[in-house]
Design a protein around this motif. Sequence first.
Motif, mmCIF file in Angstrom:
data_model
loop_
_atom_site.group_PDB
_atom_site.id
_atom_site.type_symbol
_atom_site.label_atom_id
_atom_site.label_comp_id
_atom_site.label_asym_id
_atom_site.label_seq_id
_atom_site.Cartn_x
_atom_site.Cartn_y
_atom_site.Cartn_z
ATOM 1 N N UNK A 1 -0.032 -1.842 13.538
ATOM 2 C CA UNK A 1 -1.199 -2.889 14.053
ATOM 3 C C UNK A 1 -2.457 -2.397 13.701
ATOM 4 N N UNK A 2 -2.731 -1.164 13.741
ATOM 5 C CA UNK A 2 -4.205 -0.495 13.676
ATOM 6 C C UNK A 2 -4.385 -0.615 12.152
ATOM 7 N N UNK A 3 -3.442 -0.614 11.412
ATOM 8 C CA UNK A 3 -3.731 -0.742 9.899
ATOM 9 C C UNK A 3 -3.876 -2.036 9.526
ATOM 10 N N UNK A 4 -3.162 -3.263 10.272
ATOM 11 C CA UNK A 4 -3.467 -4.444 10.020
ATOM 12 C C UNK A 4 -4.852 -5.174 11.152
ATOM 13 N N UNK A 5 -5.474 -4.181 11.831
ATOM 14 C CA UNK A 5 -6.845 -4.459 12.432
ATOM 15 C C UNK A 5 -6.452 -5.566 13.668
ATOM 16 N N UNK B 1 0.753 -1.139 -0.059
ATOM 17 C CA UNK B 1 -0.036 0.035 -0.071
ATOM 18 C C UNK B 1 0.946 1.267 0.037
ATOM 19 N N UNK B 2 0.507 2.127 -0.827
ATOM 20 C CA UNK B 2 1.124 3.414 -0.902
ATOM 21 C C UNK B 2 1.337 4.252 0.404
ATOM 22 N N UNK B 3 2.457 4.460 0.906
ATOM 23 C CA UNK B 3 2.929 5.211 2.023
ATOM 24 C C UNK B 3 3.266 4.143 3.146
ATOM 25 N N UNK B 4 2.828 2.853 3.301
ATOM 26 C CA UNK B 4 3.323 1.865 4.102
ATOM 27 C C UNK B 4 4.645 1.474 4.128
ATOM 28 N N UNK B 5 5.420 1.973 3.227
ATOM 29 C CA UNK B 5 6.652 1.407 3.284
ATOM 30 C C UNK B 5 7.296 2.133 4.364
ATOM 31 N N UNK B 6 6.700 3.141 5.047
ATOM 32 C CA UNK B 6 7.463 3.780 6.080
ATOM 33 C C UNK B 6 7.453 2.674 7.328
ATOM 34 N N UNK B 7 6.676 1.761 7.242
ATOM 35 C CA UNK B 7 6.626 0.747 8.657
ATOM 36 C C UNK B 7 7.972 0.037 8.616
ATOM 37 N N UNK B 8 8.796 0.065 7.358
ATOM 38 C CA UNK B 8 9.826 -0.719 7.460
ATOM 39 C C UNK B 8 10.830 -0.065 8.447
ATOM 40 N N UNK B 9 10.760 1.099 8.502
ATOM 41 C CA UNK B 9 11.656 1.942 9.319
ATOM 42 C C UNK B 9 11.069 2.157 10.861
ATOM 43 N N UNK B 10 10.265 1.377 11.285
ATOM 44 C CA UNK B 10 9.547 1.488 12.651
ATOM 45 C C UNK B 10 10.702 1.009 13.666
ATOM 46 N N UNK C 1 12.044 -0.719 16.698
ATOM 47 C CA UNK C 1 10.905 -0.784 17.984
ATOM 48 C C UNK C 1 10.439 0.328 18.366
ATOM 49 N N UNK C 2 9.972 1.084 17.600
ATOM 50 C CA UNK C 2 9.146 2.512 18.003
ATOM 51 C C UNK C 2 7.898 2.253 18.347
ATOM 52 N N UNK C 3 7.266 2.514 19.504
ATOM 53 C CA UNK C 3 5.995 2.349 20.028
ATOM 54 C C UNK C 3 4.948 2.770 19.104
ATOM 55 N N UNK C 4 4.925 4.078 18.740
ATOM 56 C CA UNK C 4 4.026 4.674 17.888
ATOM 57 C C UNK C 4 3.899 4.203 16.594
ATOM 58 N N UNK C 5 5.168 3.889 16.011
ATOM 59 C CA UNK C 5 5.116 3.346 14.534
ATOM 60 C C UNK C 5 4.329 1.980 14.540
#
Length: 358
Positions: A98-102, A78-87, A89-93
């Motif tokens: 998790x919310x995106x994956x329900x 999904x466009x924009x979700x590539x940012x998750x690769x840089x999470x 162990x960041x809590x907010x990210x």
Amino acid sequence: MKRFVVAVVLLYAAAALAGDTSKDVNQGPHYVMWHLYPVGEADADLARRAETAIRIHFEKLLGKRLMPQQAMDALLMVEGNEDFLRCGTGTACLARLGKEAQAERVIGGEVEKKGGTVTYRLVLIGCKDAIVINRAEVVGTARPSKYLLEEMAVAMLEPERYVGSLHVSTRPAGAAVFLDGQPVGTSPVRVDGIAVGAHRVKAARDGFLAQEKEVRIPYSNTAEVELELIEIAPPPRPFWADWPFWTATGAAVVLFAVGGGLHYDAGVLEDNAQKFRDANQPQKAAEYQDRADKRKLQAYVMYGLGGAGALAAGVIVIIDAATRGGGSSRSSGAEAGKVGLSPVVLDGGAGVSLSVRF
């Protein structure tokens, strides 16, 4: 493409809800097992192999409650979700992931390698409130053992069970024991149900220096801590509490008093001698004058002895002040509170010099 990915995720959620809810494995919160990141000497291949081993073990325990790898990877399309690769162990990210994956919870972490030792650090994130529910740090080899996998599973899936015990003993016994600042009993003492990880233990007892130590509580095991308390030396007795000072002072007072009495008596005898001189009785006058001179000599001896006693008392006071020192003088340097004796050469003789630093 975005609709397709969302459909994949929704199908995953629907399949999980439609599963056999009579089985415990499919009851409870849903999880996302995110990527592990390499740290230190670890490379991407080591992190990927460790992530696969952990995922396989978690799938056996969670079943459909763990988001499949395919659905998780589909999120990244999904466009924009590539940012998750840089999470990392960041809590907010990770919570947004998790919310995106329900899902209710996300498991992330990192793998660090130093020499032949590999450390696995996992973090469990609650997605709704974006909070850290639990952390785990386990040390092993490049291929996590069954025991380590079980420990990680308890830490991430049953954090309330991720606890250990602590046994604290002290020498001498009977010290108050504190764990992370909270009193837990008197040594020797055992404390159960402590969260795994680093904690601070402190032992304190009257008359002893408190001792503190950091201890790591192991999973399903007991950490043994022994603290040796150092007795605090009692403060030195003040000079006025011991007999030498009062003996010297008392002797000085008595000798001065005796000397004063003798001096007064010598004065009376001299007055009588003068009267006999005025009466033209030289023999009697000489007798009284001789007695007066002897009294004066005795008085001077008493004065000298009394002065020696006073000097001794003074030396006791000076030595006490020098050796005891003050807070500021003692901390000002090693020279504070020193008493020294040194020979002194004089014209026609020698002496001793007394020096005191305070």
